[in-house]
Design an enzyme around this catalytic site. Structure first.
Site, PDB file in Angstrom:
ATOM      1  N   GLY A   1     -24.990  -0.312  25.898  1.00 58.06           N
ATOM      2  CA  GLY A   1     -25.337   1.080  26.156  1.00 58.06           C
ATOM      3  C   GLY A   1     -24.095   1.930  26.401  1.00 58.06           C
ATOM      4  O   GLY A   1     -23.077   1.760  25.728  1.00 58.06           O
TER       5      GLY A   1
ATOM      6  N   GLU B   1      -4.515 -14.035   2.621  1.00 63.07           N
ATOM      7  CA  GLU B   1      -4.746 -12.895   3.508  1.00 63.07           C
ATOM      8  C   GLU B   1      -6.237 -12.649   3.696  1.00 63.07           C
ATOM      9  O   GLU B   1      -6.702 -12.368   4.809  1.00 63.07           O
ATOM     10  CB  GLU B   1      -4.091 -11.633   2.934  1.00 63.07           C
ATOM     11  CG  GLU B   1      -4.234 -10.412   3.843  1.00 63.07           C
ATOM     12  CD  GLU B   1      -3.557  -9.168   3.295  1.00 63.07           C
ATOM     13  OE1 GLU B   1      -3.557  -8.147   4.003  1.00 63.07           O
ATOM     14  OE2 GLU B   1      -3.038  -9.206   2.149  1.00 63.07           O
TER      15      GLU B   1
ATOM     16  N   GLY C   1      -7.716  -5.685   0.651  1.00 62.63           N
ATOM     17  CA  GLY C   1      -8.647  -5.424  -0.447  1.00 62.63           C
ATOM     18  C   GLY C   1      -9.976  -4.983   0.122  1.00 62.63           C
ATOM     19  O   GLY C   1     -10.642  -5.729   0.844  1.00 62.63           O
TER      20      GLY C   1
ATOM     21  N   ARG D   1     -27.130  -7.530  33.789  1.00 55.74           N
ATOM     22  CA  ARG D   1     -27.633  -6.158  33.753  1.00 55.74           C
ATOM     23  C   ARG D   1     -29.141  -6.125  33.983  1.00 55.74           C
ATOM     24  O   ARG D   1     -29.902  -6.845  33.332  1.00 55.74           O
ATOM     25  CB  ARG D   1     -27.299  -5.545  32.388  1.00 55.74           C
ATOM     26  CG  ARG D   1     -27.841  -4.144  32.167  1.00 55.74           C
ATOM     27  CD  ARG D   1     -27.172  -3.140  33.064  1.00 55.74           C
ATOM     28  NE  ARG D   1     -27.498  -1.778  32.647  1.00 55.74           N
ATOM     29  CZ  ARG D   1     -27.237  -0.698  33.364  1.00 55.74           C
ATOM     30  NH1 ARG D   1     -26.646  -0.820  34.550  1.00 55.74           N
ATOM     31  NH2 ARG D   1     -27.551   0.494  32.913  1.00 55.74           N
TER      32      ARG D   1
ATOM     33  N   GLN E   1     -37.849  -9.636  25.190  1.00 56.57           N
ATOM     34  CA  GLN E   1     -37.833 -10.368  23.925  1.00 56.57           C
ATOM     35  C   GLN E   1     -36.963  -9.687  22.888  1.00 56.57           C
ATOM     36  O   GLN E   1     -36.244 -10.350  22.132  1.00 56.57           O
ATOM     37  CB  GLN E   1     -39.251 -10.504  23.394  1.00 56.57           C
ATOM     38  CG  GLN E   1     -39.359 -11.376  22.143  1.00 56.57           C
ATOM     39  CD  GLN E   1     -40.766 -11.419  21.590  1.00 56.57           C
ATOM     40  OE1 GLN E   1     -41.263 -10.397  21.088  1.00 56.57           O
ATOM     41  NE2 GLN E   1     -41.421 -12.575  21.703  1.00 56.57           N
TER      42      GLN E   1
ATOM     43  N   GLN F   1     -24.507  -1.366  21.316  1.00 54.44           N
ATOM     44  CA  GLN F   1     -25.855  -0.884  21.607  1.00 54.44           C
ATOM     45  C   GLN F   1     -26.443  -1.609  22.823  1.00 54.44           C
ATOM     46  O   GLN F   1     -27.084  -0.985  23.683  1.00 54.44           O
ATOM     47  CB  GLN F   1     -26.755  -1.093  20.385  1.00 54.44           C
ATOM     48  CG  GLN F   1     -28.063  -0.331  20.436  1.00 54.44           C
ATOM     49  CD  GLN F   1     -27.880   1.158  20.224  1.00 54.44           C
ATOM     50  OE1 GLN F   1     -26.829   1.582  19.752  1.00 54.44           O
ATOM     51  NE2 GLN F   1     -28.880   1.944  20.579  1.00 54.44           N
TER      52      GLN F   1
ATOM     53  N   THR G   1       0.820  -1.213   0.000  1.00 55.69           N
ATOM     54  CA  THR G   1       0.000   0.000   0.000  1.00 55.69           C
ATOM     55  C   THR G   1       0.850   1.258   0.000  1.00 55.69           C
ATOM     56  O   THR G   1       1.856   1.352   0.717  1.00 55.69           O
ATOM     57  CB  THR G   1      -0.926   0.006   1.226  1.00 55.69           C
ATOM     58  OG1 THR G   1      -1.727  -1.168   1.215  1.00 55.69           O
ATOM     59  CG2 THR G   1      -1.834   1.229   1.223  1.00 55.69           C
ATOM     60  N   GLU G   2       0.412   2.260  -0.775  1.00 56.13           N
ATOM     61  CA  GLU G   2       1.126   3.524  -0.864  1.00 56.13           C
ATOM     62  C   GLU G   2       0.206   4.692  -0.529  1.00 56.13           C
ATOM     63  O   GLU G   2      -1.026   4.570  -0.631  1.00 56.13           O
ATOM     64  CB  GLU G   2       1.700   3.701  -2.271  1.00 56.13           C
ATOM     65  CG  GLU G   2       2.711   2.634  -2.643  1.00 56.13           C
ATOM     66  CD  GLU G   2       3.391   2.882  -3.974  1.00 56.13           C
ATOM     67  OE1 GLU G   2       4.449   2.269  -4.214  1.00 56.13           O
ATOM     68  OE2 GLU G   2       2.866   3.694  -4.773  1.00 56.13           O
TER      69      GLU G   2
END
Length: 383
Positions: A344, A247, A369, A273, A284, A341, A132-133
């Site tokens: 929290g 990769e 990529g 929690r 649910q 999420q 990568t450049e």
């Protein structure tokens, strides 16, 4: 699909024994220190030697070169368990040889393998890949770093960026332009870090992968021996494409484990929690969100394993591994987002694993990529 069925289809006793050994290593040697290493931006360099002595970084490489051999699934076991450190950066940096050495193993001379492969597999040297450049990431065919032949040397000028293990690598498997424009003018050179004119930036500050030292590397009239040319001149683009397949499989595995760890953290959290006088898993909407996460992870992991099995059998999987990478990254994007999420405000706080998983995950759909490049590759097969 149960873990037992997966094990029967893809993993045998050798894999299971190795998984237990490397899991114990990660639990004892890595996990207690990973938070500190994340803050420091690197892990102790001595770990390369220790991991090599235990046989954890030479997997998939020929035994005659100092590797441990083994099939694709043994390398997957190692990747999965190193990711269990909770740090994608640690896993990527310790494993940077996995993308730096294959071109040398596949196309190098016996002398190159002895000099540039065996010492790395022994843990005495650190290897990185330089493709990568700054002027372009996924546009490999238009790289700008030049290597001009001058007698028995190439004179190299240019730069590479976002290089994993960049600040500490002793050698860089480097894509350079030795010919005309486009993909037909690219070659691979091994450039050693003590070459006059070779320099690195300070460690780059990143959103995630903090424990990985990442750098920009500069070449200012670096004189590199012609004997460091890997394979044929102007054939480097094809070697890069070969390298990308393994990769991309590795990145798919990393994405799947990232998502799995995020789910596991959520399952533990929702039992503890309480909100509105009830545990979070009493709702649910929470249970169904976890079900959706688990279903996506199961599908992605199975797809990745299936592609790996075909690669292990020598079946070309260019299209399929591109699909697997994209799908795994999409799943990890959703699962890590939903995990934060569910947690929290705590999910936004440092010190909670889901916060790091969310940050570390973001690079997976860019590295090896980008998603858009994967789609272009896939489109060539289906249209």
């Amino acid at each position: 699909m149960s873990d037992a069925v997966k094990a029967q289809e893809y993993f045998g006793k050798e894999h299971d024994m190795f998984r237990k050994a490397i899991r114990d290593f990660v639990k004892k040697e890595i996990v207690p220190n990973i938070d500190e290493w994340e803050e420091q931006g690197a892990f102790p360099v001595e770990l390369y030697k220790k991991a090599a002595e235990l046989g954890y970084i030479g997997l998939g490489f020929p035994e005659e070169l100092g590797g441990q051999g083994g099939d694709v699934f043994l390398t997957i076991v190692a990747a999965e368990e190193l990711m269990r450190s909770g740090s994608g950066g640690f896993s990527a940096s310790l494993g940077s040889l996995g993308i730096a050495l294959p071109p040398i193993v596949g196309h190098g001379t016996p002398e190159q393998k002895e000099k540039f492969v065996t010492p790395v597999l022994n843990g005495d040297r650190i290897a990185a890949l330089g493709v990568t450049e700054p002027s372009g990431g996924s546009d490999v065919a238009n790289l700008k770093t030049t290597a001009v032949r001058d007698g028995d040397h190439y004179v190299v000028n240019g730069s590479k960026t976002f290089i994993t293990s960049g600040t500490r690598a002793h050698q860089l498997t480097t894509a350079v332009r030795t010919g005309g424009d486009g993909h037909k003018g690219i070659s691979f050179l091994v450039i050693e870090s003590d070459t006059p004119g070779y320099s690195t930036s300070p460690p780059m500050k990143k959103m995630g992968w903090w424990a990985s030292d990442t750098a920009e590397i500069y070449f200012d009239n670096c004189r590199v021996p012609v004997e460091n040319l890997i394979g044929e001149e102007n054939k480097g683009f094809y070697y890069i494409m070969e390298n990308f397949q393994t990769e991309r499989l590795s990145l798919a595995v990393m994405a799947n484990v990232t998502a799995q760890m995020a789910l596991e953290e959520c399952v533990k959290y929702v039992k503890q929690r309480e909100v509105f006088g009830k545990p979070l898993n009493a709702f649910q909407v929470t249970r169904h969100k976890l079900v959706d996460m688990a279903t996506l992870i199961e599908a992605s992991t199975e797809f990745t394993y299936r592609v790996a099995a075909k690669m292990n059998g020598g079946v070309p999987q260019i299209k399929e591994v591109s699909m697997a990478k994209n799908f795994a990254c999409q799943v990890a994007d959703k699962v890590t987002f939903d995990a934060v999420q569910i947690f929290g405000g705590y999910g936004y706080m440092r010190g909670h694993l889901v916060e790091r998983l969310y940050r570390d995950n973001r690079i997976l759909s860019i590295g090896g990529g980008a998603t858009e490049i994967m789609k272009e590759i896939i489109s060539n097969f289906i249209m």
